[in-house]
Design an enzyme around this catalytic site. Structure first.
Site, PDB file in Angstrom:
ATOM      1  N   LYS A   1       0.837  -1.208   0.000  1.00  0.00           N
ATOM      2  CA  LYS A   1       0.000   0.000   0.000  1.00  0.00           C
ATOM      3  C   LYS A   1       0.872   1.257   0.000  1.00  0.00           C
ATOM      4  O   LYS A   1       0.680   2.154  -0.816  1.00  0.00           O
ATOM      5  CB  LYS A   1      -0.950  -0.007   1.215  1.00  0.00           C
ATOM      6  CG  LYS A   1      -1.865  -1.233   1.259  1.00  0.00           C
ATOM      7  CD  LYS A   1      -2.853  -1.179   2.409  1.00  0.00           C
ATOM      8  CE  LYS A   1      -2.219  -1.230   3.780  1.00  0.00           C
ATOM      9  NZ  LYS A   1      -1.513  -2.507   4.099  1.00  0.00           N
TER      10      LYS A   1
ATOM     11  N   ARG B   1     -10.209  -0.037   8.821  1.00  0.00           N
ATOM     12  CA  ARG B   1      -9.796  -1.415   9.091  1.00  0.00           C
ATOM     13  C   ARG B   1     -10.848  -2.199   9.843  1.00  0.00           C
ATOM     14  O   ARG B   1     -10.622  -3.378  10.138  1.00  0.00           O
ATOM     15  CB  ARG B   1      -8.514  -1.406   9.939  1.00  0.00           C
ATOM     16  CG  ARG B   1      -7.248  -1.318   9.114  1.00  0.00           C
ATOM     17  CD  ARG B   1      -6.142  -0.906  10.059  1.00  0.00           C
ATOM     18  NE  ARG B   1      -4.983  -1.729   9.952  1.00  0.00           N
ATOM     19  CZ  ARG B   1      -3.852  -1.328   9.370  1.00  0.00           C
ATOM     20  NH1 ARG B   1      -3.763  -0.150   8.807  1.00  0.00           N
ATOM     21  NH2 ARG B   1      -2.818  -2.111   9.350  1.00  0.00           N
TER      22      ARG B   1
ATOM     23  N   ARG C   1      11.701  -5.307   4.957  1.00  0.00           N
ATOM     24  CA  ARG C   1      11.428  -3.878   4.701  1.00  0.00           C
ATOM     25  C   ARG C   1      12.387  -2.985   5.494  1.00  0.00           C
ATOM     26  O   ARG C   1      12.654  -3.223   6.666  1.00  0.00           O
ATOM     27  CB  ARG C   1       9.991  -3.532   5.109  1.00  0.00           C
ATOM     28  CG  ARG C   1       9.743  -2.023   5.077  1.00  0.00           C
ATOM     29  CD  ARG C   1       8.303  -1.637   5.160  1.00  0.00           C
ATOM     30  NE  ARG C   1       7.596  -2.263   6.254  1.00  0.00           N
ATOM     31  CZ  ARG C   1       6.268  -2.313   6.337  1.00  0.00           C
ATOM     32  NH1 ARG C   1       5.528  -1.760   5.405  1.00  0.00           N
ATOM     33  NH2 ARG C   1       5.690  -2.904   7.345  1.00  0.00           N
TER      34      ARG C   1
ATOM     35  N   ARG D   1      11.111  -1.064  11.138  1.00  0.00           N
ATOM     36  CA  ARG D   1      10.012  -0.810  12.072  1.00  0.00           C
ATOM     37  C   ARG D   1      10.001  -1.839  13.194  1.00  0.00           C
ATOM     38  O   ARG D   1      10.293  -3.005  12.968  1.00  0.00           O
ATOM     39  CB  ARG D   1       8.673  -0.858  11.314  1.00  0.00           C
ATOM     40  CG  ARG D   1       8.301   0.463  10.684  1.00  0.00           C
ATOM     41  CD  ARG D   1       7.140   0.390   9.736  1.00  0.00           C
ATOM     42  NE  ARG D   1       5.973  -0.340  10.190  1.00  0.00           N
ATOM     43  CZ  ARG D   1       4.844  -0.443   9.478  1.00  0.00           C
ATOM     44  NH1 ARG D   1       4.746   0.155   8.303  1.00  0.00           N
ATOM     45  NH2 ARG D   1       3.819  -1.119   9.943  1.00  0.00           N
TER      46      ARG D   1
ATOM     47  N   ARG E   1      -0.174  -9.593  13.077  1.00  0.00           N
ATOM     48  CA  ARG E   1      -0.856  -8.560  12.264  1.00  0.00           C
ATOM     49  C   ARG E   1      -1.688  -9.210  11.168  1.00  0.00           C
ATOM     50  O   ARG E   1      -2.780  -8.746  10.844  1.00  0.00           O
ATOM     51  CB  ARG E   1       0.182  -7.599  11.666  1.00  0.00           C
ATOM     52  CG  ARG E   1       0.732  -6.626  12.697  1.00  0.00           C
ATOM     53  CD  ARG E   1       2.049  -6.011  12.291  1.00  0.00           C
ATOM     54  NE  ARG E   1       1.989  -5.232  11.069  1.00  0.00           N
ATOM     55  CZ  ARG E   1       3.067  -4.854  10.378  1.00  0.00           C
ATOM     56  NH1 ARG E   1       4.279  -5.186  10.808  1.00  0.00           N
ATOM     57  NH2 ARG E   1       2.936  -4.139   9.305  1.00  0.00           N
TER      58      ARG E   1
HETATM   59  P1  AP5 Z   1       4.769  -1.574   1.892  1.00  0.00           P
HETATM   60  O1  AP5 Z   1       4.420  -0.775   0.688  1.00  0.00           O
HETATM   61  O2  AP5 Z   1       5.503  -0.891   2.993  1.00  0.00           O
HETATM   62  O3  AP5 Z   1       3.462  -2.341   2.447  1.00  0.00           O
HETATM   63  P2  AP5 Z   1       2.170  -1.779   3.188  1.00  0.00           P
HETATM   64  O4  AP5 Z   1       1.000  -2.457   2.576  1.00  0.00           O
HETATM   65  O5  AP5 Z   1       2.172  -0.276   3.219  1.00  0.00           O
HETATM   66  O6  AP5 Z   1       2.454  -2.402   4.598  1.00  0.00           O
HETATM   67  P3  AP5 Z   1       2.321  -1.869   6.089  1.00  0.00           P
HETATM   68  O7  AP5 Z   1       3.063  -2.875   6.943  1.00  0.00           O
HETATM   69  O8  AP5 Z   1       2.757  -0.435   6.233  1.00  0.00           O
HETATM   70  O9  AP5 Z   1       0.824  -2.025   6.337  1.00  0.00           O
HETATM   71  P4  AP5 Z   1       0.116  -2.214   7.648  1.00  0.00           P
HETATM   72  O10 AP5 Z   1      -1.252  -2.104   7.174  1.00  0.00           O
HETATM   73  O11 AP5 Z   1       0.417  -3.386   8.478  1.00  0.00           O
HETATM   74  O12 AP5 Z   1       0.778  -1.084   8.572  1.00  0.00           O
HETATM   75  P5  AP5 Z   1       0.287   0.331   9.030  1.00  0.00           P
HETATM   76  O13 AP5 Z   1       1.454   1.212   9.077  1.00  0.00           O
HETATM   77  O14 AP5 Z   1      -0.917   0.755   8.257  1.00  0.00           O
HETATM   78  O15 AP5 Z   1       5.613  -2.862   1.379  1.00  0.00           O
HETATM   79  C1  AP5 Z   1       6.152  -3.791   2.315  1.00  0.00           C
HETATM   80  C2  AP5 Z   1       7.555  -4.243   1.833  1.00  0.00           C
HETATM   81  O16 AP5 Z   1       7.404  -4.991   0.622  1.00  0.00           O
HETATM   82  C3  AP5 Z   1       8.504  -3.088   1.489  1.00  0.00           C
HETATM   83  O17 AP5 Z   1       9.793  -3.456   1.852  1.00  0.00           O
HETATM   84  C4  AP5 Z   1       8.397  -2.938  -0.047  1.00  0.00           C
HETATM   85  O18 AP5 Z   1       9.604  -2.461  -0.637  1.00  0.00           O
HETATM   86  C5  AP5 Z   1       8.124  -4.381  -0.464  1.00  0.00           C
HETATM   87  N1  AP5 Z   1       7.228  -4.493  -1.623  1.00  0.00           N
HETATM   88  C6  AP5 Z   1       6.127  -3.727  -1.907  1.00  0.00           C
HETATM   89  N2  AP5 Z   1       5.542  -4.155  -3.042  1.00  0.00           N
HETATM   90  C7  AP5 Z   1       6.276  -5.224  -3.461  1.00  0.00           C
HETATM   91  C8  AP5 Z   1       6.167  -6.112  -4.583  1.00  0.00           C
HETATM   92  N3  AP5 Z   1       5.180  -5.972  -5.487  1.00  0.00           N
HETATM   93  N4  AP5 Z   1       7.088  -7.104  -4.702  1.00  0.00           N
HETATM   94  C9  AP5 Z   1       8.092  -7.242  -3.785  1.00  0.00           C
HETATM   95  N5  AP5 Z   1       8.252  -6.436  -2.723  1.00  0.00           N
HETATM   96  C10 AP5 Z   1       7.351  -5.434  -2.554  1.00  0.00           C
HETATM   97  O19 AP5 Z   1      -0.233   0.015  10.503  1.00  0.00           O
HETATM   98  C11 AP5 Z   1       0.668  -0.296  11.548  1.00  0.00           C
HETATM   99  C12 AP5 Z   1      -0.137  -0.507  12.840  1.00  0.00           C
HETATM  100  O20 AP5 Z   1      -0.830   0.710  13.183  1.00  0.00           O
HETATM  101  C13 AP5 Z   1      -1.236  -1.573  12.780  1.00  0.00           C
HETATM  102  O21 AP5 Z   1      -0.724  -2.861  13.049  1.00  0.00           O
HETATM  103  C14 AP5 Z   1      -2.200  -1.069  13.851  1.00  0.00           C
HETATM  104  O22 AP5 Z   1      -1.748  -1.391  15.130  1.00  0.00           O
HETATM  105  C15 AP5 Z   1      -2.134   0.437  13.698  1.00  0.00           C
HETATM  106  N6  AP5 Z   1      -3.150   0.977  12.758  1.00  0.00           N
HETATM  107  C16 AP5 Z   1      -2.905   1.631  11.584  1.00  0.00           C
HETATM  108  N7  AP5 Z   1      -4.054   2.005  10.998  1.00  0.00           N
HETATM  109  C17 AP5 Z   1      -5.053   1.581  11.815  1.00  0.00           C
HETATM  110  C18 AP5 Z   1      -6.474   1.650  11.742  1.00  0.00           C
HETATM  111  N8  AP5 Z   1      -7.088   2.237  10.695  1.00  0.00           N
HETATM  112  N9  AP5 Z   1      -7.189   1.089  12.747  1.00  0.00           N
HETATM  113  C19 AP5 Z   1      -6.587   0.520  13.810  1.00  0.00           C
HETATM  114  N10 AP5 Z   1      -5.233   0.403  13.937  1.00  0.00           N
HETATM  115  C20 AP5 Z   1      -4.479   0.943  12.953  1.00  0.00           C
END
Ligand code: AP5
Length: 212
Positions: free
Chosen positions: A17, A92, A126, A154, A165
């Site tokens: 994402k 979410r 990552r 992270r 997660r």
């Molecule tokens: P990346 O693009 O970083 O993936 P992402 O989908 O953004 O992953 P996140 O881990 O940031 O998502 P998340 O939803 O768990 O975390 P968030 O910060 O929202 O790609 C990942 C890796 O893969 C990178 O190294 C990239 O280079 C590589 N990659 C990408 N595409 C690729 C491809 N096609 N092929 C190969 N490699 C690739 O949330 C963190 C925490 O915050 C949650 O656990 C929760 O506790 C809290 N939180 C956040 N939002 C909410 C909410 N709305 N409600 C409640 N809690 C929340």
């Protein structure tokens, strides 16, 4: 307060994402809003909100809906929100999705579909540049030499936390895809190819949508 039509970028942790959000923002003109980034900023600054969110995040759990909706409501008061936003990692839960409907019309939901085992290798490899915010991967997207010395990992990117997660995603978030499918808003994209292939698929879908 209600803002213009918005887009949701949906998918499991590590689906890509954050990696793809810049492309979608540039095509649609909608600023990206990542609740994960906002929460990490609050943790870094040591605010009360950050302190209360930290243990949920480190344990792979969702931060309570009320906290998230308060963050979103404040974000929507920025001038750049007037013509709608690109939400990354939000909503979410069903309560978040329903609360969002009071604040904006959801135009489409772009869902990146990736298998769990692929996710684990993506997330554990990552690394992020704390200066630019650019997301890298030790194998799939190596950082240039001048940046590699300052990369950070992270706290929640260990294999153990990633598995938690993913379980949280399947239990609490994945059912939302049905909610949006029933409303005719869900666009599923195969997120399993390499970064360029996924970008190309997203570009094709969005250009077709804008052109139609
Ligand atoms: P990346 O693009 O970083 O993936 P992402 O989908 O953004 O992953 P996140 O881990 O940031 O998502 P998340 O939803 O768990 O975390 P968030 O910060 O929202 O790609 C990942 C890796 O893969 C990178 O190294 C990239 O280079 C590589 N990659 C990408 N595409 C690729 C491809 N096609 N092929 C190969 N490699 C690739 O949330 C963190 C925490 O915050 C949650 O656990 C929760 O506790 C809290 N939180 C956040 N939002 C909410 C909410 N709305 N409600 C409640 N809690 C929340």
């Amino acid at each position: 307060m209600r803002v213009g039509k918005s887009i949701i970028l949906f998918g499991p942790p590590g689906a890509g994402k954050g990696t793809q959000s810049g492309l979608i923002s540039s095509i649609t003109g909608k600023p990206q809003v990542s609740t994960g980034d906002m929460l990490r900023e609050a943790v870094k600054e040591g605010t009360d909100l950050g302190k209360s969110a930290q243990s949920y995040m480190e344990n792979g759990l969702l931060v309570p809906d009320q906290v998230i909706m308060d963050l979103i409501r404040v974000r929507l008061t920025n001038d750049d929100a007037d013509s709608g936003l690109l939400f990354d990692g939000f909503p979410r839960t069903l309560p978040q999705a329903m609360a969002l409907e009071q604040l904006t019309e959801v135009e489409k939901v772009i869902s990146l579909v990736v298998e769990d085992d692929e996710i684990v290798s993506r997330i554990t490899g990552r690394r992020t540049d704390p200066v630019s915010g650019e997301i890298y991967h030790v194998v799939f997207k190596p950082a240039p030499p001048e940046v590699s010395g300052r990369l950070v990992q992270r706290n929640d990117d260990t294999e153990e936390t990633v598995r938690k997660r993913l379980a949280t995603f399947h239990q609490q978030t994945a059912p939302l895809s049905e909610y949006y499918r029933e409303r005719g808003l869900l666009i599923e994209i195969d997120g399993s190819g390499d970064i360029k292939q996924v970008s190309a698929s997203i570009g094709t879908v969005l250009e077709k949508d804008i052109g139609s």
